[in-house]
Design an enzyme around this catalytic site. Sequence first.
Site, mmCIF file in Angstrom:
data_model
loop_
_atom_site.group_PDB
_atom_site.id
_atom_site.type_symbol
_atom_site.label_atom_id
_atom_site.label_comp_id
_atom_site.label_asym_id
_atom_site.label_seq_id
_atom_site.Cartn_x
_atom_site.Cartn_y
_atom_site.Cartn_z
ATOM 1 N N GLU B 49 0.809 -1.227 0.000
ATOM 2 C CA GLU B 49 0.000 0.000 0.000
ATOM 3 C C GLU B 49 0.842 1.276 0.000
ATOM 4 O O GLU B 49 0.460 2.271 0.595
ATOM 5 C CB GLU B 49 -1.002 0.009 1.163
ATOM 6 N N HIS B 272 -2.328 -1.206 10.087
ATOM 7 C CA HIS B 272 -1.893 -2.601 10.265
ATOM 8 C C HIS B 272 -0.677 -2.605 11.196
ATOM 9 O O HIS B 272 0.069 -1.624 11.254
ATOM 10 C CB HIS B 272 -1.451 -3.203 8.934
#
Lengths: 430, 430
Positions: B49, B272
């Site tokens: 990402e 995360h």
Amino acid sequence: MATERPSRLRVFSLNCWGIRFFSQLCTQRYEMIGELLCQEQHDIALLQEVWSERDFLFLKRKLSSSHPYTHYFKSGVIGSGLAVFSRHRIQDALLYQYSLNGYPYMLRHGDWFGGKAVGLVIVDVSGLKAHVYVTHLHAEYSRAQDEYLSHRTVQSWELLQFVRHTSCGADLVVLGGDLNMHPQDLGNRLLRSHTGLRDCYTETDMFDGCEDGHTLIADNHFTKKQDLVPFEKGIRIDYILMKGSQRVTMKCESLSTTKGPVADKPFPYSDHEALTAEFGLLHSEDSRQRGSSDTLAVSEQMEVVAEARALVKEGLCQTEALRDKAMHLMFGALLLLLLPLAMAFLPCSCSCSFSTLGLLGAVCMVLLLSGALLYLLFTTHIKVLKETEDQMMLTSNDLQTKLTGCQLSGSSSLDGSPEIQPLSPFKREE
Amino acid sequence: MATERPSRLRVFSLNCWGIRFFSQLCTQRYEMIGELLCQEQHDIALLQEVWSERDFLFLKRKLSSSHPYTHYFKSGVIGSGLAVFSRHRIQDALLYQYSLNGYPYMLRHGDWFGGKAVGLVIVDVSGLKAHVYVTHLHAEYSRAQDEYLSHRTVQSWELLQFVRHTSCGADLVVLGGDLNMHPQDLGNRLLRSHTGLRDCYTETDMFDGCEDGHTLIADNHFTKKQDLVPFEKGIRIDYILMKGSQRVTMKCESLSTTKGPVADKPFPYSDHEALTAEFGLLHSEDSRQRGSSDTLAVSEQMEVVAEARALVKEGLCQTEALRDKAMHLMFGALLLLLLPLAMAFLPCSCSCSFSTLGLLGAVCMVLLLSGALLYLLFTTHIKVLKETEDQMMLTSNDLQTKLTGCQLSGSSSLDGSPEIQPLSPFKREE
């Protein structure tokens, strides 16, 4: 050390020209192709342009005794057109669809819809592990003004990377298909020099076929003569390539092509000529033949990858220009969209009804949507071209390292130019 | 036989949540991530990402001394978001973009635009050849009604096929990334059982991190609590997997995760948690550890591939239904297109001007175009699902052959059911 393993392998490759309702005499030609394969009992047959699954299923039934193992690779809207028929068990299959493959709006060319790809089947040839690749690259519609040259070069790069990275454990490697490139075209040189694959036509002991190994010839009933200009004698764009491994030496003992007309038949098998290669296999623990490209000149590899990088860069510039045009289309449509709005508020002598404004608005919306879709398309193409260029740079650097034997850490740049820049690892800032 | 080759390897993996103008505190978090990587000096850092190339370039500059070798994988419209930073020389890179990755019209999910993929870099770790994979699979937006389950399963299959076929010559294999699957989800079991990759969390000697190795936790400042329901404690969807080879035994000596808040910092690195694995490497010529999946139970592999096939078939039915809907939309639009034509010829009391008819026609054309685009999209998806199912069948058959030891020619069917049909090689006619 000779073993009882197979000493021969026969491989067939043909672009079947199987576009239903467009290719002439399709059904009859598939009958002929089926008969030929049944009769000739090649170990492996690699077919391209089997666009219709119905035709594949016809061949599958027809060849159920001679070639009980098959795989039909599916990709794109109507593709990939790739099929393998084998007398030996197919253990596994893998498909890699090329990232660039023309444009969806080029309907008259249509390659985009074919989802061009390279398929790999792993075949157990009586204990030998054969990695067999079948592929079909983007067509060349004009040699003088080839708008797909960068796409085909990217495809060649992806093909060679795929072969390099998936052929490691193989005893034998065979690649067959329609590369849509002349023997000395950049993509072809790139493929051969970076995979170590050898062209059966130049390697064979015995050749029986069309002059210079041509696979598109004027003497073929289906060939449009204007497609051959300026190569009236013919073009060689279909290939069988091969390499052995440390365990098996592979030698092309004979190569043949069909020669247009077929004896006792009213027409040829396809608009392409078929290839049949017969390989001799020498099982030897002390074979010196290497499957890798180590034996090839590193400098030659470097030259060809530099040439390919320049071409990909050029393609990148062209695609960036296309993306700019798509952006202009969007802006134009947005500006045009202001027109009905302005007309709605201005006193106007003409009969600007609500419907007229609506119609104008709808047209603008269609233009805007088209611009946006094209923008997305070219953006993804730019990503692919940049990724390819980066991978080519990595390979250049790795070759440079090999060449100089300089493997000290910090001595090469991944994202830099192909020349090693010891003190400036990040030469190019994007 | 111990050598002087490296005995340790430290690998880092983090989904950076780097969506510019959307992810909170993006710039500040990249600063923190850069600092962490500089300080910790992992051998290899695998990031997901990193959607903006500008952010990648920021990290590249920041890590130019600690991690001079980098590769940023480019695919899709804004993707792939995958980046590798390495202290060791990256020799080569290869990208495989997943064939299925959501739908372009699902703008609020947006995975399609990311061009999700698996990237491979081949890293020269002081003479050892490490094949390092980084990937990010399609997100799961609803566990109860997961409309992307078949897409994620196809991605898992393509991932395992890619790893299986490209890791052959490696001394070490490491895969890191956000798999968007719980540990016992089908795709995860498929990946582990068919590649022989082992999960560092279950294999590690020492673990320091969130409870049960969770990488999405409620205690993270950025996590939306509703995303965790019904797993309030957290979810484990980020992984580092590994396998050695015949030349090198690989052992996970420790695994750690970040735990949400960061000491002396106002917020976490991402939504995360990051993973860090430390591997011990034992160089041994007589090592019995195999890199391949040979040591894993064939029957387990068969079970999991059968389960996956059923799921892919279900996805195929759903996609065929979607394609039918697209076709209905096209037919509806065509019928509607007849309306303005009919109105033009019928005497009508209402003011059906030319413009009204034009507007209606334009609307119909937009509907027709949308239907056609959707039809093309779902057709390509069906091709991919069928190809995946075919490959799964091949694998099933190969496993069955291994299991029974029956390798006589003609004893298995490539396109047939997973059960061997000795006398009927072509069980399923499509």
